[in-house]
Design a protein around this motif. Structure first.
Motif, PDB file in Angstrom:
ATOM      1  N   GLY A 205       7.479  10.032  -1.431  1.00  0.00           N
ATOM      2  CA  GLY A 205       8.573   9.534  -1.555  1.00  0.00           C
ATOM      3  C   GLY A 205       9.388   9.207  -0.253  1.00  0.00           C
ATOM      4  N   MET A 206       9.675  10.485   0.258  1.00  0.00           N
ATOM      5  CA  MET A 206      10.146  10.808   1.508  1.00  0.00           C
ATOM      6  C   MET A 206       9.636  10.128   2.563  1.00  0.00           C
ATOM      7  N   THR A 207       8.426  10.460   2.780  1.00  0.00           N
ATOM      8  CA  THR A 207       7.493   9.921   4.034  1.00  0.00           C
ATOM      9  C   THR A 207       7.351   8.367   4.102  1.00  0.00           C
TER      10      THR A 207
ATOM     11  N   TYR B   5       2.594   6.218  -7.181  1.00  0.00           N
ATOM     12  CA  TYR B   5       1.504   7.257  -7.556  1.00  0.00           C
ATOM     13  C   TYR B   5       2.105   8.513  -7.708  1.00  0.00           C
ATOM     14  N   ASN B   6       2.937   8.933  -6.630  1.00  0.00           N
ATOM     15  CA  ASN B   6       3.400  10.464  -6.418  1.00  0.00           C
ATOM     16  C   ASN B   6       4.658  10.574  -5.589  1.00  0.00           C
ATOM     17  N   PRO B   7       5.666  10.137  -6.608  1.00  0.00           N
ATOM     18  CA  PRO B   7       7.124  10.021  -5.511  1.00  0.00           C
ATOM     19  C   PRO B   7       7.439  11.542  -5.062  1.00  0.00           C
TER      20      PRO B   7
ATOM     21  N   LEU C  84       0.986  -1.197  -0.137  1.00  0.00           N
ATOM     22  CA  LEU C  84      -0.040  -0.035   0.057  1.00  0.00           C
ATOM     23  C   LEU C  84       1.009   1.245  -0.228  1.00  0.00           C
ATOM     24  N   ASN C  85       2.003   1.281   0.817  1.00  0.00           N
ATOM     25  CA  ASN C  85       2.808   2.347   0.757  1.00  0.00           C
ATOM     26  C   ASN C  85       3.431   2.549  -0.473  1.00  0.00           C
TER      27      ASN C  85
END
Length: 207
Positions: A123-125, A117-119, A110-111
């Motif tokens: 991406g960071m979180t 979908y939107n790096p 899921l993560n």
């Protein structure tokens, strides 16, 4: 021949009738998913989950269908909505099955879906969450083939991003294949067994 045909018909009827409503419902939900009717499958999995009360599997699969479906979507609102619903289903699954490696693996996926979908936003979180979830799953079940395979794929993606050689993780794929061959929970009805069909795709990174 007519007698044999009648016997076979009776055996089939008994086999069908001997199935529980849970088994029939789960099989129907998987058929709907296979027929590319994800929302109908999700709705049926959820109905089964509400009826079963303390069974984590229908919630797990409802979440999985949402997650897998997002990989073929482009609409941001629908992706966000599906991923949030998937998390809700997995949270419910966890209330009935704590410290479950399969649920942790699905949460890692899921993560991953958020990152894919939107790096730039996630991406960071979410990357750290993916790594943490796979590590927890492997600590609970060191020989879980899905944890080994998809964690390797995740690390291969990271290696490519940072300009490193993804082949470093190819031995982990070989381990996953061995773990698939020796899974010990194959006989539990509807227990997660998926993933083996993705080995060849992931192994493309090893060429």
């Amino acid at each position: 021949m007519k007698t044999l045909a009648m016997i076979l018909t009776l055996i089939t009827a008994v086999a069908v009738n001997s199935q529980t409503s849970y088994e029939k419902g789960m099989k129907k939900a998987f058929e709907l998913w296979g027929d590319k009717k994800p929302d109908e499958a999700i709705n049926l999995f959820e109905r089964i989950a509400r009826a079963e009360k303390e069974n984590w599997l229908p919630f797990y699969y409802a979440g999985q269908v949402h997650i897998i479906t997002t990989f073929g979507l482009k609409d941001a609102t629908e992706i966000e909505t599906r991923l949030k619903k998937a998390q809700d289903f997995l949270n419910e699954a966890k209330t009935f099955s704590k410290d479950n490696a399969e649920i942790l693996i699905m949460e890692a996926m899921l993560n991953t879906a958020y990152v894919v979908y939107n790096p730039s936003v996630y991406g960071m979180t979410h990357s750290a969450k993916v790594e943490e979830l796979y590590q927890k799953a492997k600590a609970l079940e060191p020989k879980n083939p899905r944890a080994m395979l998809y964690h390797a794929e995740w690390k291969m993606g990271g290696a490519k991003f940072w300009g490193k050689d993804p082949k470093a993780f190819c031995p982990e794929i070989e381990k996953a294949i061995l773990y698939f061959e020796n899974e010990t929970k194959r006989d539990i009805p509807f227990y997660p067994k998926w993933g083996l069909d993705q080995v060849e795709r992931i192994q493309q990174n090893c060429k």
